[in-house]
Design a protein around this motif. Structure first.
Motif, PDB file in Angstrom:
ATOM      1  N   GLY A   1       0.804  -1.216   0.000  1.00 26.03           N
ATOM      2  CA  GLY A   1       0.000   0.000   0.000  1.00 26.03           C
ATOM      3  C   GLY A   1       0.832   1.258   0.000  1.00 26.03           C
TER       4      GLY A   1
ATOM      5  N   GLN B   1      -4.384  -1.928   5.911  1.00 28.99           N
ATOM      6  CA  GLN B   1      -4.652  -0.496   5.853  1.00 28.99           C
ATOM      7  C   GLN B   1      -4.866   0.107   7.232  1.00 28.99           C
TER       8      GLN B   1
ATOM      9  N   LEU C   1      -3.698   3.705   1.990  1.00 34.05           N
ATOM     10  CA  LEU C   1      -4.466   2.767   1.175  1.00 34.05           C
ATOM     11  C   LEU C   1      -3.683   1.480   1.017  1.00 34.05           C
TER      12      LEU C   1
END
Length: 596
Positions: free
Chosen positions: A290, A347, A377
């Motif tokens: 992420g 996340q 994210l």
């Protein structure tokens, strides 16, 4: 009869291998250019063309379209420079159009679009036998101009795009335990490699920019977004197929030509031969990958200095580990930008990691404004380079090749748009030791970062320093030729300045040299400031200054002598030349005249 008399008798025949080391008092060895008496005849070029299956071509620059006065066509061409796939597919172009007062992108005279090692060997033999300047180009991403040289023969590895996944690879001539790996033709780009390997539940360490070719990155050592966990791309090399200066196709690994194998793991591209295929170990794929993004505006210099200090401490406390990589930026206008990536965290955990820092900022609303909301994210790792997934769920993070015939999977990160076709004013870097994160050193680092940001913006690339990485990644890095400073560095400082694609002599698209020189001065001031806390630190060969001082030590430290030995063994006459490459100090700046 004296050797030089034999050469005279040879007349127009190519000079023999070894003449590069000229006798005292004789003329220095000189490569030939078009128009020179030694330049190959059309008949000889045709012989080469036949040997490579018709894949030799005379190179024509698309910039010729700008010479006819068609301004619209010329403007359209320059718009295409912002598509790295357009550049990749044109043998006359490079991803950087030039560097102010350093070099300009100029096409070779002829190019071989090599499809296999045999084509490469034929081109190498032809260049050696005819005293030609030889250039190797994959994706053309060299900032220092190694992908380009006028009056040369270019070996273009773009067509060599084979890819094979191995469940149990053993290097040729070795008896090690089998291990998962991937073999990649030199013309592959990292997006294709990542997409293929992650679909099998594995990960291969490559570059962060998805349009960079695999072979060049490996030879430079090679950092990627997740190098803090998986180390250098070069350290993952298990085997390479390479054509050396004598035209021989060799296999280099830990058991066969181990000295050459070592040099290829970070000794710099274009110096030891032409790699045609690499085999890299693969790793367990993390559950999640992420990114974390945001920006904070400080309302005063004092507030900005305190923000930098808090982030330095926060990085040491929460981010100095294998999970976190990529960058933060310190700007002259007191704006602090976050553009980081993470692996192995979901996340929620990633967002929670940043909460203490964001709470500290929120507690001083009169000093700070959130200029861009913080976001963390994450997605299952196998989606990270899945183009269909990205187009559907995160279309803003990618840009597609917009040519009508482009394949659906030809995309690149939107964050790399600025680098497509750019014209560099300056680009400088230096590693920062992890010792600067110690409590008693953080104030010095903070002040250096603040003072540097008064001159120009700068970034810390945390994934381009291996301090904080697992012991296995550190040990593997020590077995490469890279400057040992990389193991102790927690980040690479990068400061750069650039403009839109530019070429001298093209109206409306010429470089602004006055601006370029002003900005280069500012960039240099940033590095001068950072050297107050890292006075003797080295740097990364692929992302460094064209005018890098003491480049042998800066790039390779004490490993340079060993690299020279390998160079002299496999390329004794210096067929392979690159600016600030191993052995380049023996040649003129253009690589045409032997100096020693």
């Amino acid at each position: 009869m004296m050797r030089r008399d034999l050469i005279k008798l040879a007349g127009g025949l190519p000079l023999l291998t070894g003449v590069a080391n000229a006798q005292p008092g004789s003329q220095p060895f000189q490569r030939v250019r078009p128009g020179d008496s030694g330049w190959p005849s059309e008949a000889r070029w045709q012989v080469l063309n036949e040997r490579v299956g018709g894949r030799l071509s005379a190179v024509r620059s698309p910039l010729d379209a700008c010479k006819g006065g068609d301004r619209a066509a010329c403007d359209a061409l320059f718009a295409s420079f912002k598509n790295p796939y357009f550049i990749r597919d044109n043998v006359a172009l490079t991803q950087t159009t030039g560097w102010a007062d350093a070099w300009v992108s100029q096409p070779s005279t002829y190019a071989v679009a090599a499809r296999n090692a045999g084509d490469v060997a034929a081109a190498v033999d032809f260049a050696r036998e005819n005293r030609l300047r030889l250039v190797v180009r994959g994706g053309g991403h060299s900032y220092l101009g190694a992908s380009s040289a006028p009056d040369s023969l270019l070996i273009w590895t773009r067509p060599m795009d084979s890819l094979a996944i191995h469940d149990a690879f053993v290097a040729q001539g070795c008896s090690d335990a089998p291990q998962p790996a991937v073999s990649l033709g030199a013309g592959n780009v990292w997006l294709r490699a990542y997409a293929a390997v992650t679909k099998t539940g594995r990960y291969v360490q490559g570059g962060g920019c998805c349009t960079v070719n695999v072979a060049g990155l490996v030879q430079g050592g090679g950092f990627g977004s997740f190098s803090k966990q998986f180390g250098l791309a070069g350290a993952s090399l298990l085997e390479a197929e390479i054509v050396t200066a004598d035209g021989q196709v060799r296999i280099a690994n830990a058991c066969t030509h181990p000295d050459l194998f070592w040099a290829l793991k970070g000794g710099g591209g274009g110096s030891f031969g032409v790699i045609t295929r690499v085999t890299l170990k693969t790793h367990d794929l993390p559950n999640f990958l992420g990114g974390a993004f945001g920006a904070i505006q400080a309302h005063s210099d004092d507030a900005y200095r305190r923000l930098i200090a808090r982030f330095v401490a926060f990085y040491r406390e929460r981010l100095f580990n294998p999970h976190w990589g990529e960058t933060v930026r310190f700007n002259r206008n007191n704006l602090f930008e976050i553009s980081m990536v993470f692996q192995g965290l979901d996340q929620t955990t990633a967002a929670a990691t940043w909460k203490p820092f964001l709470d500290w900022v929120a507690a001083s609303p009169t000093d700070y404004t959130i200029a861009a909301p913080f976001m963390a994210l994450a997605a299952p790792a196998h989606f990270f380079w899945d183009v269909s997934f990205l187009k559907k769920n995160l279309p803003q993070v990618i840009i597609a090749d917009d040519r009508p015939s482009a394949p659906d999977d030809a995309v690149f990160w939107a964050s790399n748009l600025g680098e497509a076709g750019w014209y560099l004013h300056d680009y400088e870097s230096i590693w920062l030791s992890q010792g600067l994160l110690a409590e008693d050193s953080q104030s010095r680092l903070t002040e250096a970062l603040f003072q540097a940001s008064r001159h120009w913006s700068l970034q810390l690339h945390f994934n381009k320093g291996l301090a904080g990485a697992p012991a296995e990644a550190l040990a593997a890095a020590r077995e490469t030729p890279m400057n040992p400073d990389v193991v102790d560095a927690f980040a690479l400082v990068i400061a750069s300045a650039s403009s839109a694609p530019a070429f001298a002599g093209v109206p409306g698209h010429e470089p602004d040299l006055a601006r370029a020189r002003r900005e280069a001065t500012a960039v240099a001031a940033v590095l001068t400031q950072m050297r107050t806390v890292a006075p003797n630190s080295g740097t990364y060969v692929a992302e460094s200054g064209y005018f890098q001082k003491d480049w042998q030590r800066a790039y390779w430290g004490d490993n340079y002598g060993r690299l020279q030995t390998v160079k002299k063994k496999y390329d004794p006459d210096g067929l392979f030349f690159a600016h600030h490459g191993v052995g380049s100090e023996e040649w003129s700046a253009d690589g045409f005249t032997r100096l020693t």
